[in-house]
Design an enzyme around this catalytic site. Structure first.
Site, PDB file in Angstrom:
ATOM      1  CG  MET A 133      -2.965  -7.050   9.205  1.00  0.00           C
ATOM      2  SD  MET A 133      -1.248  -6.706   8.891  1.00  0.00           S
ATOM      3  CE  MET A 133      -1.297  -6.142   7.225  1.00  0.00           C
ATOM      4  CE  LYS A 175      -3.770  -0.588   2.406  1.00  0.00           C
ATOM      5  NZ  LYS A 175      -4.440  -0.812   3.711  1.00  0.00           N
ATOM      6  CG  HIS A 235     -11.379 -47.107  -1.425  1.00  0.00           C
ATOM      7  ND1 HIS A 235     -12.670 -46.778  -1.739  1.00  0.00           N
ATOM      8  CD2 HIS A 235     -10.991 -48.039  -2.319  1.00  0.00           C
ATOM      9  CE1 HIS A 235     -13.059 -47.507  -2.761  1.00  0.00           C
ATOM     10  NE2 HIS A 235     -12.051 -48.279  -3.144  1.00  0.00           N
ATOM     11  CE1 TYR A 271       6.729 -40.931 -16.762  1.00  0.00           C
ATOM     12  CE2 TYR A 271       8.582 -41.495 -18.174  1.00  0.00           C
ATOM     13  CZ  TYR A 271       7.611 -41.869 -17.242  1.00  0.00           C
ATOM     14  OH  TYR A 271       7.544 -43.166 -16.808  1.00  0.00           O
ATOM     15  CB  CYS A 318       4.113 -42.990 -11.938  1.00  0.00           C
ATOM     16  SG  CYS A 318       4.700 -44.333 -10.881  1.00  0.00           S
ATOM     17  NE  ARG A 339      -5.282   3.445   3.612  1.00  0.00           N
ATOM     18  CZ  ARG A 339      -5.308   3.618   2.290  1.00  0.00           C
ATOM     19  NH1 ARG A 339      -4.661   4.645   1.730  1.00  0.00           N
ATOM     20  NH2 ARG A 339      -5.952   2.766   1.531  1.00  0.00           N
ATOM     21  NE  ARG A 377      -5.500  -4.381  -2.411  1.00  0.00           N
ATOM     22  CZ  ARG A 377      -5.989  -4.369  -1.183  1.00  0.00           C
ATOM     23  NH1 ARG A 377      -5.193  -4.131  -0.150  1.00  0.00           N
ATOM     24  NH2 ARG A 377      -7.261  -4.578  -0.955  1.00  0.00           N
ATOM     25  CB  SER A 423       8.223 -45.234 -13.291  1.00  0.00           C
ATOM     26  OG  SER A 423       7.197 -44.361 -12.895  1.00  0.00           O
ATOM     27  N   GLY A 442      -8.294  -7.099   4.169  1.00  0.00           N
ATOM     28  CA  GLY A 442      -9.184  -7.221   5.320  1.00  0.00           C
ATOM     29  C   GLY A 442      -8.600  -7.949   6.516  1.00  0.00           C
TER      30      GLY A 442
HETATM   31  P1  ADP Z   1      -7.737  -2.296   3.547  1.00  0.00           P
HETATM   32  O1  ADP Z   1      -6.331  -2.678   3.274  1.00  0.00           O
HETATM   33  O2  ADP Z   1      -8.430  -3.218   4.459  1.00  0.00           O
HETATM   34  O3  ADP Z   1      -8.485  -1.986   2.288  1.00  0.00           O
HETATM   35  P2  ADP Z   1      -7.325   0.531   3.888  1.00  0.00           P
HETATM   36  O4  ADP Z   1      -6.161   0.958   4.671  1.00  0.00           O
HETATM   37  O5  ADP Z   1      -7.155   0.563   2.429  1.00  0.00           O
HETATM   38  O6  ADP Z   1      -7.709  -0.915   4.386  1.00  0.00           O
HETATM   39  O7  ADP Z   1      -8.528   1.445   4.332  1.00  0.00           O
HETATM   40  C1  ADP Z   1      -9.857   1.086   4.557  1.00  0.00           C
HETATM   41  C2  ADP Z   1     -10.798   2.073   3.859  1.00  0.00           C
HETATM   42  O8  ADP Z   1     -10.562   3.410   4.304  1.00  0.00           O
HETATM   43  C3  ADP Z   1     -10.633   2.096   2.372  1.00  0.00           C
HETATM   44  O9  ADP Z   1     -11.896   2.160   1.770  1.00  0.00           O
HETATM   45  C4  ADP Z   1      -9.841   3.356   2.130  1.00  0.00           C
HETATM   46  O10 ADP Z   1     -10.107   3.886   0.867  1.00  0.00           O
HETATM   47  C5  ADP Z   1     -10.336   4.275   3.225  1.00  0.00           C
HETATM   48  N1  ADP Z   1      -9.294   5.256   3.558  1.00  0.00           N
HETATM   49  C6  ADP Z   1      -8.056   5.001   3.970  1.00  0.00           C
HETATM   50  N2  ADP Z   1      -7.343   6.134   4.147  1.00  0.00           N
HETATM   51  C7  ADP Z   1      -8.172   7.155   3.821  1.00  0.00           C
HETATM   52  C8  ADP Z   1      -8.006   8.571   3.779  1.00  0.00           C
HETATM   53  N3  ADP Z   1      -6.865   9.146   4.097  1.00  0.00           N
HETATM   54  N4  ADP Z   1      -9.060   9.293   3.425  1.00  0.00           N
HETATM   55  C9  ADP Z   1     -10.223   8.705   3.102  1.00  0.00           C
HETATM   56  N5  ADP Z   1     -10.439   7.388   3.105  1.00  0.00           N
HETATM   57  C10 ADP Z   1      -9.422   6.606   3.472  1.00  0.00           C
HETATM   58 MG    MG Z   2      -7.810  -0.845   0.981  1.00  0.00          MG
END
Ligand code: ADP
Ligand code: MG
Ligand code: MG
Length: 929
Positions: A104, A23, A453, A900, A880, A93, A337, A812, A102
Site C-alpha cells: 500500500m 504500524k 505423472h 497417524y 495416506c 502512511r 513490527r 487407512s 510495499g
Molecule cells: P511502508 O509500510 O511501505 O514501509 P511507511 O509508511 O513505513 O511505508 O513509509 C515509507 C518510508 O517513509 C519509510 O522509510 C518511513 O520510515 C518513511 N517515513 C514515514 N513517515 C515518516 C515521517 N513522519 N518522517 C520521516 N520519514 C517517514
Molecule cells: Mg515502513
C-alpha cells in the site's frame, strides 16, 4: 456523537492492532515506552471499512476528528499546518493489521506549497533541502494520490541530472530543484487538467483517501489472497509529523532488523543512507551502506539505536523490523513490527529465543509455519539473488533446480551420463520418461495438474517440479519452447522453482538443504507435544531411509506398483498382464474340477470328472499364456521379495503398510493410440512378422480398454479376478519378512487391500491371502506379527465401516481417491479445467485435493472412525492420501483422533510440526492408540 475514528499515538498501544493496524499500534507502543517518535495520530481500520461501506465516503465525524488531532500535533511540534513561516509537514502512511510490505502507499512531506516551502527554508536555513522535499512531495503525491505514471517524473529528474552533469540526486543544487518543482507541477497539470492542489488541507484529505483506496489496489488484493489475509480488515492511516533525514550529512535514514532475517543470526542487520529520506533506502536510487557504517559515522546515534532495538525486541519477544530517521544528529524511531524472515531464520530465531528465555517452547512451535520447514529440506534459490521469471506454472514439487533444458528422456539420460545437469521439459510425462526424470535436476511440464505423472513422480523422488505451465509452447521437433517471445533451445540453461511455480531464465544460485541443529531441536519439541504419530509414504528403501532420518514412525503406504514400473520389470509385468485372463480361466477350470471331484454331487460321475480334470490339466499345460503368466509371476516374486527386504531392513522395529497392486492394468501397457499408429504404419510397409506381433498386442490392449479406468478393473477387483497376483505379492512380503527377521530385525508388515467398497470383497481377498500367509509361515516354521487391513477410499467403505472393520485390523484413508469419489470428479481432469476457477470464484473454499474437505469427505471419515472403532476398539486408523502432509488437514486428522498421518518423506518434518501445532491448539483426551 460520532464514533471515535482517530487515536493519537499517545492513546494507542500494542494490543490495538486490529483497530490501529500494525504500524499504528507499533508507533503508539514506542511512544508509550518513551522512545523518540514524531507525534501523530492513527485513523482506524474501522474508518477504512466505513469508507468502503458508504461507497468511498469519509464516515461522519472523521474529518473533524482529523482536524482536531492535527491541532495536537501542532501544539507538540510548535509548528502549524499550512503556516508560511513555520509550517508543519506530515507523512500519511498506510498500515494494516498484518504487515503487507510495499503493498500500500505512503505520502511524505505533505503540507508543502509555494508559500510553506519558504517557511521550510526559513526554519532550516537550507534552501536545497526544502526544494528537494517539495519536489519529492509532488512526485509522490502525483503518483499515489493523482495516479500519474511515476516514470514521467523520473524521466524528468534524469534529464535534469544529465543536463547539469549531476551524478546523484544529492548533486542537484537548490536552483535545479526549484526548476524541477515547477516542471513537476506542469506535469501534474498536463496529466490531470488541473493545477497541483496547493491547499494543505485538501492535500491531506486526498492523501487519506488515497491510502484507504490503496487497500483495494491489485497488489494488495493479490498479496492478501496469497497469504490468506481477509479482505475486510481494512487499513489504518497514520498521519505523523515529518522528520528529515535529508537535511545534510548529519542526517540520514535507515531500516534494520534486530536479527538477520535470512539466517536468524543475532545481530543488527540493516542498511542506512546518509542525507536521504525514507523511500531512498528501498528504492535503490542510491546504494545504502550497511548499518555498521552508522557506528563509524555517528557512534552515539548507533549506540542509542542499538539500545532501542534490543529493548523493542525484548518487549515484543520477537524479531523486529525497524525504521529510523536521523535529523541533524537526533534519532527518531518511525516503525517497529515483527520482521519477515526466511524459513531458516524463523526456525533459528524461535529456538534461540527459547534458550534466551524470551519465549517458551509452545510459543516457538507456533512461530514457525509448517510449510517453511518443507522449504528448508529442498535446495532453494538464494533469496538474495535477482532472477528473471519467464513463466509460472503449478508449484508441483518444491525445491529449486537449474540445468540445461532437454526435451526428451533419452537425451536427458545421455547428457546426464556426461555429467551435465538437465531440466527435463515435456508437454507432460508418462512412465516411459521416468529414466529421464531420474537423472534430471527438475521437471517442467506444460500440461497436467498436481497429480499428473510428472508431479507425483517428482514429489516421490524429492525433485523440484513445475507442472501445467500452459504458457510454454513446446516444439519437440525443434527441441525448444517459446514463452512470451523468448525462445529456449535445448541446452539453454533454465531454472525452476517448484515451491512457487516459477520458470526462470538462466542459472540461479542455490542453497543446499540441511536439518540444522535448531530445526532438529524444534522438531524434538514438536514430538513432545503431538498426539498423532507421523508415518511416511515410501516405495523404495532409500525413501524409507530418508523418512526415518526425518523422524517417520512407520511406513503408511508402500505402493508396490511403482516397483512394477522399473525398466527391468516392466516386460515381465506386461507378459503377466497379457496372459492373466487366459491363465486364470485355465487355473479356475482345474480348481473347479478338483473341488467337484473331492466332493462330487450325486448326478456327477467321478470317472467322468476325472477325465475332465485330466483334460483341463492337459489344456493348461499346453497353454503358452499359462506358462508365461506363472513364469513371470515367479520372477516378479523374487524381485519383490528383495524390494520388501530392503524396506523391512530400513524400517527395523517399525510398522510397514504395503498396499497390494492397485492401478488399472492398462497403465503398464503401451497406449492403445500409439499401437494403432504403429500397426497402421507396419501394414503400409507390409512388415509381416512384426505386424502380427503388434496386432496381437493391439487386440489385447483393445480388449482391456476401459471408459473410466479410475472406476474400472483395479484395486481389490484385480486381486479377486486374478488371485495369483495378490498371492504372489503376499508370498513375497512374508518371505521377505521371514528373511529379515532371521537377520535379527523386528518386522511388522501390514497388508493393505485397496479400493474395497463392500465387506465381501475384503472377506474374499483376505481369506485367500491369509491362507498364503499361513502357508509361508508354516513352511518356514516362523511366525511374523502382521495385520490385514484396507484402504478407505470409496464412500461405501466409509459408510459401512462397522462391517468393514470386522475383517480389517486397520484402516487407512486414501483421501485422494476418497475425495474424487465423494465429489464425483476426476482430479486430473478437474484441476486443469474447472477446479481452479471454482476456487477463484469461491464456489469451493479451497482445492479439496490440497486441503481436506472437512464438511464432506471429512464427515465420511469421522463416521468411518466412529463406526470402525465401535466394531474394533483397537482399530488402527491413519491417512495416506496427500492430505497427510498438509497442515490444515493434519489438524483435522488430529481432531478425528487418528493414530497417524502418513506423508511423503520430505513432508515428515512438516507433519511433525503441524501435528504439534494441532495438539497445542486443541489438546485431545487420550484416544485408543
Ligand atoms: P511502508 O509500510 O511501505 O514501509 P511507511 O509508511 O513505513 O511505508 O513509509 C515509507 C518510508 O517513509 C519509510 O522509510 C518511513 O520510515 C518513511 N517515513 C514515514 N513517515 C515518516 C515521517 N513522519 N518522517 C520521516 N520519514 C517517514
Ligand atoms: Mg515502513
Ligand atoms: Mg486409491
Amino acid at each position: 456523537m460520532a464514533k471515535k475514528w482517530v487515536y493519537l499515538f499517545t492513546e494507542g498501544n500494542a494490543q490495538m492492532r486490529d483497530l490501529l493496524g500494525g504500524k499504528g499500534a507499533g508507533v503508539a507502543e514506542m511512544t508509550r515506552a518513551g522512545l523518540p517518535v514524531p507525534p501523530g495520530f492513527t485513523i482506524t481500520t474501522e474508518a477504512c471499512n466505513a469508507y468502503y461501506a458508504s461507497g468511498r465516503q469519509f464516515p461522519e465525524g472523521l474529518w473533524e476528528q482529523v482536524l482536531e488531532a492535527l491541532k495536537v500535533i501542532e501544539r507538540e511540534t510548535g509548528k502549524r499546518f499550512g503556516d508560511p513561516t513555520n509550517p508543519l509537514l506530515v507523512s500519511v502512511r498506510s498500515g494494516a493489521k498484518f504487515s503487507m510490505p510495499g503493498m500500500m502507499d505512503t505520502v511524505l512531506n505533505l503540507g508543502l506549497n509555494d508559500e510553506t516551502v519558504k517557511g521550510l527554508i526559513a526554519q532550516t536555513g537550507n534552501e536545497r533541502f526544502a526544494y528537494d522535499a517539495y519536489r519529492r512531495f509532488i512526485q509522490m503525491f502525483g503518483k499515489i494520490v493523482l495516479g500519474i505514471d511515476p516514470e514521467r517524473f523520473e524521466r524528468r529528474l534524469e534529464e535534469k541530472k544529465r543536463q547539469v552533469g549531476a551524478q546523484a540526486d544529492t548533486d542537484l543544487t537548490a536552483e535545479h530543484l526549484r526548476d524541477l518543482v515547477e516542471e513537476f507541477k506542469r506535469i501534474v497539470e498536463e496529466e490531470t487538467g488541473r493545477p497541483f492542489p496547493s491547499d494543505p488541507y485538501e492535500q491531506l484529505r486526498l492523501a487519506i483517501q488515497a491510502v484507504f483506496n490503496s487497500w483495494m489496489n491489485k497488489r494488495a488484493v493479490d498479496y492478501r489472497n496469497f497469504h490468506k489475509i481477509p479482505h475486510d480488515l481494512g487499513t489504518a492511516v497514520n498521519v505523523q509529523a515529518m522528520v528529515f533525514g535529508n537535511m545534510g550529512w548529519d542526517s540520514g535514514t535507515g531500516v534494520a532488523f534486530t536479527r538477520n532475517p535470512l539466517t536468524g543470526e543475532k545481530e543488527l542487520y540493516g542498511e542506512y543512507l546518509p542525507n536521504a529520506q525514507g523511500e531512498d533506502v528501498v528504492a535503490g536510487i542510491r546504494t545504502p551502506k550497511p548499518i555498521a557504517a552508522l557506528k563509524e559515522d555517528m557512534p552515539e546515534v548507533y549506540e542509542q539505536f542499538k539500545r532501542y532495538a534490543e529493548m523493542l525486541e525484548r518487549h515484543y519477544r520477537d524479531m523486529q523490523d525497524l525504521e529510523f530517521t536521523i535529523e541533524r544528529g537526533k534519532l527518531y524511531m518511525l516503525q517497529t513490527r515483527s520482521g519477515k524472515r526466511s524459513a531458516a531464520a524463523a526456525v533459528k530465531i524461535a529456538v534461540d529465543m527459547v534458550h534466551e528465555g524470551l519465549i517458551d517452547k509452545a510459543e516457538a512451535l507456533k512461530r514457525v509455519e509448517p510449510e517453511q520447514i518443507e522449504q528448508l529440506l529442498h535446495p532453494q534459490i538464494d533469496p538474495r539473488a535477482k532472477v528473471q521469471v519467464i513463466a509460472r506454472g503449478l508449484n508441483a514439487s518444491p525445491g529449486a533446480a537449474t540445468g540445461k533444458a532437454v526435451f526428451d528422456a533419452d537425451r536427458a539420460e545421455a547428457l546426464a551420463r556426461q555429467g551435465e545437469k538437465v531440466i527435463l521439459v515435456r508437454p507432460e510425462t508418462n512412465p516411459d520418461d521416468v529414466h529421464g526424470m531420474l537423472v534430471a535436476q527438475g521437471i517442467l511440464t506444460a500440461r497436467g495438474g498436481a497429480t499428473s505423472h510428472a508431479a507425483v513422480v517428482a514429489r516421490g523422488l524429492g525433485k523440484p517440479c513445475v507442472a501445467g505451465c500452459e504458457a510454454l509452447q513446446i516444439d519437440l521437433e525443434k527441441r525448444q519452447f517459446t514463452v512470451d517471445g523468448i525462445v529456449v533451445k535445448e541446452g539453454d540453461v533454465i531454472s525452476i522453482n517448484g515451491s512457487t511455480g516459477e520458470v526462470i531464465l538462466g542459472e540461479v544460485p542455490l542453497i543446499e538443504p540441511e536439518l540444522s541443529p535448531e530445526l532438529r531441536e524444534l522438531l524434538s519439541w514438536a514430538d513432545e507435544v503431538r498426539q498423532l504419530q507421523v508415518w511416511a509414504n515410501a516405495d523404495y528403501p532409500r525413501d524409507a531411509a530418508k523418512a526415518r532420518e526425518y523422524g517417520a514412525q512407520g511406513i503408511g503406504l508402500c505402493r508396490t506398483e511403482h516397483m512394477f514400473f522399473e525398466p527391468d520389470r516392466l516386460p515381465l509385468v506386461r507378459t503377466m498382464i497379457l496372459a492373466a485372463a487366459e491363465a486364470t480361466a485355465l487355473d479356475r477350470a482345474v480348481a473347479d474340477l478338483e473341488a467337484a471331484l473331492a466332493n462330487p454331487r450325486p448326478d456327477q460321475d467321478p470317472a467322468r470328472l476325472q477325465q475332465q480334470l485330466a483334460e483341463a490339466r492337459r489344456r493348461r499345460e499346453a497353454s503358452e499364456a499359462w506358462h508365461a503368466y506363472h513364469d513371470s509371476l515367479r520372477r516378479l516374486e523374487v524381485i519383490q521379495t528383495e524390494d520388501f527386504k530392503g524396506i523391512f531392513r530400513v524400517m527395523d522395529g517399525l510398522p510397514v503398510v504395503i498396499r497390494l497392486l492397485d492401478p488399472p492394468l492398462h497403465e503398464f501397457l503401451p497406449r492403445y493410440e500409439d499401437l494403432l499408429v504403429e500397426v497402421t504404419e507396419l501394414r503400409l510397409k507390409g512388415d509381416g512378422a512384426e505386424l502380427a506381433e503388434k496386432e496381437k498386442l493391439l487386440r489385447a490392449v483393445a480388449g482391456m480398454r476401459e471408459a473410466n479406468p479410475m472406476l474400472g478393473l483395479r484395486g481389490c477387483r484385480l486381486g479377486i479376478l486374478f488371485p495369483a497376483i495378490y498371492e504372489m505379492q503376499v508370498r513375497a512380503i512374508f518371505r521377505a519378512a521371514i528373511a529379515v527377521q532371521a537377520e535379527g530385525k523386528v518386522v511388522k508388515p501390514e497388508i493393505m487391500i485397496p479400493l474395497v467398497g463392500h465387506i465381501n470383497e475384503l472377506r474374499v481377498a483376505r481369506e485367500q491371502l491369509e491362507r498364503v500367509a499361513q502357508a509361508v509361515q508354516a513352511e518356514a516354521g516362523v511366525t511374523i506379527p502382521y495385520k490385514f487391513g484396507t484402504m478407505i477410499e470409496v464412500p461405501r467403505a466409509a459408510l459401512t465401516a462397522d462391517e468393514i472393520a470386522q475383517a480389517a485390523e486397520f484402516f487407512s484413508f486414501g483421501t485422494n481417491d476418497l475425495t474424487q469419489t465423494t465429489f464425483g470428479i476426476s482430479r486430473d481432469d478437474a484441476e486443469g479445467k474447472f477446479l481452479l476457477q471454482y476456487v477463484e470464484r469461491k464456489i469451493l473454499p479451497q482445492n479439496p485435493f490440497q486441503v481436506l474437505d472437512r464438511d464432506g469427505v471429512g464427515k465420511l471419515m469421522r463416521w468411518a472412525v466412529e463406526q470402525g472403532r465401535q466394531t474394533r476398539p483397537d482399530l488402527e486408523v491413519g491417512i495416506c492420501g496427500e492430505h497427510g502432509g498438509d497442515p490444515e488437514s493434519i489438524a483435522f486428522c488430529h481432531e478425528l483422533g487418528l493414530n497417524y498421518v502418513s506423508a511423503s518423506p520430505y513432508r515428515v518434518p512438516v507433519a511433525r510440526l503441524a501435528a504439534a501445532q494441532a495438539a497445542l491448539a486443541r489438546p485431545l483426551v487420550a484416544h485408543t492408540a
